[in-house]
Scaffold this motif. Structure first.
Motif, PDB file in Angstrom:
ATOM      1  N   GLY A 356     -11.943   4.642  -1.587  1.00  0.00           N
ATOM      2  CA  GLY A 356     -12.468   5.976  -1.834  1.00  0.00           C
ATOM      3  C   GLY A 356     -13.857   6.212  -1.303  1.00  0.00           C
ATOM      4  N   GLU A 357     -14.434   5.194  -0.648  1.00  0.00           N
ATOM      5  CA  GLU A 357     -15.795   5.328  -0.148  1.00  0.00           C
ATOM      6  C   GLU A 357     -15.860   6.262   1.058  1.00  0.00           C
ATOM      7  N   VAL A 358     -14.800   6.256   1.875  1.00  0.00           N
ATOM      8  CA  VAL A 358     -14.763   7.074   3.087  1.00  0.00           C
ATOM      9  C   VAL A 358     -13.720   8.164   2.912  1.00  0.00           C
ATOM     10  N   THR A 359     -14.106   9.385   3.166  1.00  0.00           N
ATOM     11  CA  THR A 359     -13.178  10.509   3.085  1.00  0.00           C
ATOM     12  C   THR A 359     -12.463  10.669   4.426  1.00  0.00           C
ATOM     13  N   ASP A 360     -11.155  10.400   4.432  1.00  0.00           N
ATOM     14  CA  ASP A 360     -10.379  10.492   5.672  1.00  0.00           C
ATOM     15  C   ASP A 360      -9.811  11.896   5.839  1.00  0.00           C
ATOM     16  N   ASP A 361      -9.402  12.195   7.071  1.00  0.00           N
ATOM     17  CA  ASP A 361      -8.783  13.494   7.304  1.00  0.00           C
ATOM     18  C   ASP A 361      -7.293  13.430   6.973  1.00  0.00           C
ATOM     19  N   LEU A 362      -6.613  14.546   7.121  1.00  0.00           N
ATOM     20  CA  LEU A 362      -5.222  14.683   6.701  1.00  0.00           C
ATOM     21  C   LEU A 362      -4.301  13.723   7.428  1.00  0.00           C
ATOM     22  N   PHE A 363      -4.631  13.375   8.676  1.00  0.00           N
ATOM     23  CA  PHE A 363      -3.716  12.587   9.498  1.00  0.00           C
ATOM     24  C   PHE A 363      -4.072  11.094   9.529  1.00  0.00           C
ATOM     25  N   THR A 364      -5.086  10.681   8.782  1.00  0.00           N
ATOM     26  CA  THR A 364      -5.489   9.282   8.767  1.00  0.00           C
ATOM     27  C   THR A 364      -4.560   8.472   7.873  1.00  0.00           C
ATOM     28  N   LEU A 365      -4.097   7.324   8.366  1.00  0.00           N
ATOM     29  CA  LEU A 365      -3.239   6.453   7.586  1.00  0.00           C
ATOM     30  C   LEU A 365      -4.036   5.795   6.465  1.00  0.00           C
ATOM     31  N   ALA A 366      -3.380   5.504   5.372  1.00  0.00           N
ATOM     32  CA  ALA A 366      -4.007   4.810   4.248  1.00  0.00           C
ATOM     33  C   ALA A 366      -3.067   3.705   3.776  1.00  0.00           C
ATOM     34  N   GLN A 367      -3.626   2.718   3.126  1.00  0.00           N
ATOM     35  CA  GLN A 367      -2.800   1.613   2.636  1.00  0.00           C
ATOM     36  C   GLN A 367      -1.833   2.131   1.580  1.00  0.00           C
ATOM     37  N   PRO A 368      -0.543   1.849   1.725  1.00  0.00           N
ATOM     38  CA  PRO A 368       0.424   2.288   0.710  1.00  0.00           C
ATOM     39  C   PRO A 368       0.114   1.703  -0.661  1.00  0.00           C
ATOM     40  N   GLU A 369       0.320   2.500  -1.713  1.00  0.00           N
ATOM     41  CA  GLU A 369       0.030   2.030  -3.061  1.00  0.00           C
ATOM     42  C   GLU A 369       0.865   0.817  -3.425  1.00  0.00           C
ATOM     43  N   ALA A 370       2.088   0.731  -2.900  1.00  0.00           N
ATOM     44  CA  ALA A 370       2.957  -0.405  -3.208  1.00  0.00           C
ATOM     45  C   ALA A 370       2.366  -1.717  -2.700  1.00  0.00           C
ATOM     46  N   ASP A 371       1.672  -1.658  -1.545  1.00  0.00           N
ATOM     47  CA  ASP A 371       1.048  -2.871  -1.008  1.00  0.00           C
ATOM     48  C   ASP A 371      -0.063  -3.367  -1.923  1.00  0.00           C
ATOM     49  N   GLY A 372      -0.843  -2.419  -2.432  1.00  0.00           N
ATOM     50  CA  GLY A 372      -1.913  -2.796  -3.355  1.00  0.00           C
ATOM     51  C   GLY A 372      -1.368  -3.416  -4.631  1.00  0.00           C
ATOM     52  N   ARG A 373      -0.276  -2.849  -5.164  1.00  0.00           N
ATOM     53  CA  ARG A 373       0.334  -3.402  -6.376  1.00  0.00           C
ATOM     54  C   ARG A 373       0.895  -4.794  -6.116  1.00  0.00           C
ATOM     55  N   LEU A 374       1.506  -4.986  -4.934  1.00  0.00           N
ATOM     56  CA  LEU A 374       2.055  -6.293  -4.585  1.00  0.00           C
ATOM     57  C   LEU A 374       0.955  -7.351  -4.546  1.00  0.00           C
ATOM     58  N   MET A 375      -0.177  -7.013  -3.934  1.00  0.00           N
ATOM     59  CA  MET A 375      -1.282  -7.971  -3.864  1.00  0.00           C
ATOM     60  C   MET A 375      -1.835  -8.276  -5.261  1.00  0.00           C
ATOM     61  N   GLY A 376      -1.815  -7.287  -6.154  1.00  0.00           N
ATOM     62  CA  GLY A 376      -2.253  -7.524  -7.521  1.00  0.00           C
ATOM     63  C   GLY A 376      -1.360  -8.526  -8.238  1.00  0.00           C
ATOM     64  N   VAL A 377      -0.042  -8.416  -8.000  1.00  0.00           N
ATOM     65  CA  VAL A 377       0.907  -9.366  -8.602  1.00  0.00           C
ATOM     66  C   VAL A 377       0.696 -10.760  -8.034  1.00  0.00           C
ATOM     67  N   VAL A 378       0.502 -10.854  -6.706  1.00  0.00           N
ATOM     68  CA  VAL A 378       0.266 -12.159  -6.062  1.00  0.00           C
ATOM     69  C   VAL A 378      -0.977 -12.823  -6.646  1.00  0.00           C
ATOM     70  N   ASP A 379      -2.061 -12.067  -6.771  1.00  0.00           N
ATOM     71  CA  ASP A 379      -3.307 -12.635  -7.300  1.00  0.00           C
ATOM     72  C   ASP A 379      -3.141 -13.072  -8.753  1.00  0.00           C
TER      73      ASP A 379
END
Length: 425
Positions: A356-379
């Motif tokens: 959330g530090e950088v405000t991207d424009d409408l067409f900028t890709l972002a990390q899928p929420e599922a990837d973040g949740r997966l990494m949380g489970v791995v950790d």
């Protein structure tokens, strides 16, 4: 500066060597040295080993000398040292109002407002750490962080007279320490800076404290000016409650043996990427660039030399080990060359940011929420059952390229299969 402000610098004595002695009481009076990666050179010494070997001396040159003097050598056991450090810091934190962990073996503590005699308090802290971990510490107490460092140095230098604790909050004690301490021992004064200061007639810590502050700033830097003011008892450096997030994260190792094939180097790069990604997630950051580099032994005559790196711009800011590993291994394939004997690989995560530090424009890709949740489970799983329980398929269990650590002690506190065993007679 608050008139009642007091800092303590609490530092473990010969930390790596002390950790090795905790579970080897038979070595309590035996000189110990600890070696660098691949058992290359001496990076830590117990006090009784210092007369026999210098810091940084190559092990292959010192081996026979160490044997002759009865000095025991250990490979670096970072898992053990890291865990013992956490135990020491936890015990210190339980006794003082606030702590700033400065390195693996030392921390600053805020003693402002602590009632009673501070020397007695410092001895109580030292005793509790010794009882809980068997790690000896030195305690320096003063009005500023720089003076606390000097007090700690004096506590160790005169251990037999001080009992490991020195309080120089009183002016006459502070002045005695300043007069009897070489300027080279002042925190932040390196060898080169000391030579410049000595050229100006500044030979002791007292000389630096009495030097003209604006002249020091104009001649050197504002940090040297602050150091001089701190030596006078004017606090310029506050206690930092939390370590600021790193601006880049690096993971690199020398291989245990030279590698000539791509596959083991690819495994190493995947392993280093995974470890760097763990650090990235631990500080709550995302990465937008990474750099992979490999090199041969650059000082071996008679061998072909090669060193090259590749920078990768990631599709979006991420902390996903899978994406980072895929990008790193693809970069490795671009820079690897056949016919060379590679000795080291490095993975560097760059352009870090907070979510959330950088405000991207409408067409900028972002990390899928599922990837973040997966990494949380791995950790979470790795945190409960140990590092490497869940890992990418490209990371082997027992790699042939791993660091050579022929003299490593067991991981007494971090592995169930290496717990300390005590047998009753």
């Amino acid at each position: 500066m608050r008139s009642d402000q007091v800092f303590a610098l609490i530092d473990c004595n010969c930390f790596y060597a002390s950790c090795e002695r905790v579970f080897r009481p038979d070595l309590a009076r035996v000189p110990i040295v600890v070696l660098s990666n691949n058992d290359g050179c001496v990076i830590a010494r117990s006090y009784d080993a210092k007369p026999f070997v210098r810091m940084g001396e190559p092990y292959f040159q010192a081996r026979e000398k160490l044997r002759r003097h009865g000095v025991v050598a250990f490979s670096s056991n970072y898992a053990l040292y890291g865990d013992m450090s956490e135990r020491v810091m936890s015990l210190i934190e339980s006794q003082v109002p606030a702590v700033e962990v400065y390195s693996i073996d030392e921390c600053f503590a805020d003693l402002s407002g602590v009632p009673g005699d501070l020397t007695t308090f410092g001895r109580a802290v030292r005793s509790k750490v010794m009882k809980g971990t068997a790690i000896p510490v030195g305690v320096g107490i003063a009005r500023t962080k720089t003076l606390a460092k000097l007090a700690n140095h004096t506590a160790k230098r005169l251990l037999g007279q001080t009992g490991g604790v020195v309080d120089i909050t009183e002016d006459f004690k502070r002045d005695w320490v300043l007069r009897n301490t070489d300027v080279r021992e002042v925190w932040g004064i390196g060898k080169r800076m000391a030579l410049h200061l000595q050229g100006m007639g500044i030979h002791t810590a007292m000389d630096l404290a009495r030097a003209d502050a604006p002249t020091l700033r104009d001649t050197f830097s504002v940090m040297i000016e602050k150091t001089a003011r701190e030596l006078r008892g004017i606090s310029c450096l506050a206690l930092e409650d939390a370590e600021p997030p790193k601006q880049e994260i690096c993971c690199s190792r020398m291989f245990g043996t030279r590698q000539t094939e791509l596959e083991p180097i690819r495994q190493a790069v995947a392993t280093y990427t995974g470890r760097a990604a763990e650090k990235l997630r631990r500080q709550g950051s995302l990465c937008r660039q990474l750099r992979v580099s490999i090199r041969t032994g650059m000082f071996n005559t008679g061998e072909r030399h090669h060193a090259q790196g590749a920078l990768v711009q990631l599709p979006y800011a991420t902390n996903d080990t899978l994406l980072l590993t895929r990008s790193a291994t693809e970069a490795l394939q671009r820079i690897y060359r056949e016919g060379y004997r590679y000795s080291k690989a490095e993975v560097l995560l760059l352009d870090l940011c907070r979510p959330g530090e950088v405000t991207d424009d409408l067409f900028t890709l972002a990390q899928p929420e599922a990837d973040g949740r997966l990494m949380g489970v791995v950790d979470a799983i790795n945190g409960r059952f140990g590092r490497g329980t869940l890992r990418t398929a490209s990371v082997p269990l027992a790699p042939e390229w791993a660091m050579r650590r022929d003299l490593m002690s067991p991981s007494y506190t971090t592995r169930l299969d290496q717990l300390w065993k005590v047998y009753a007679r």
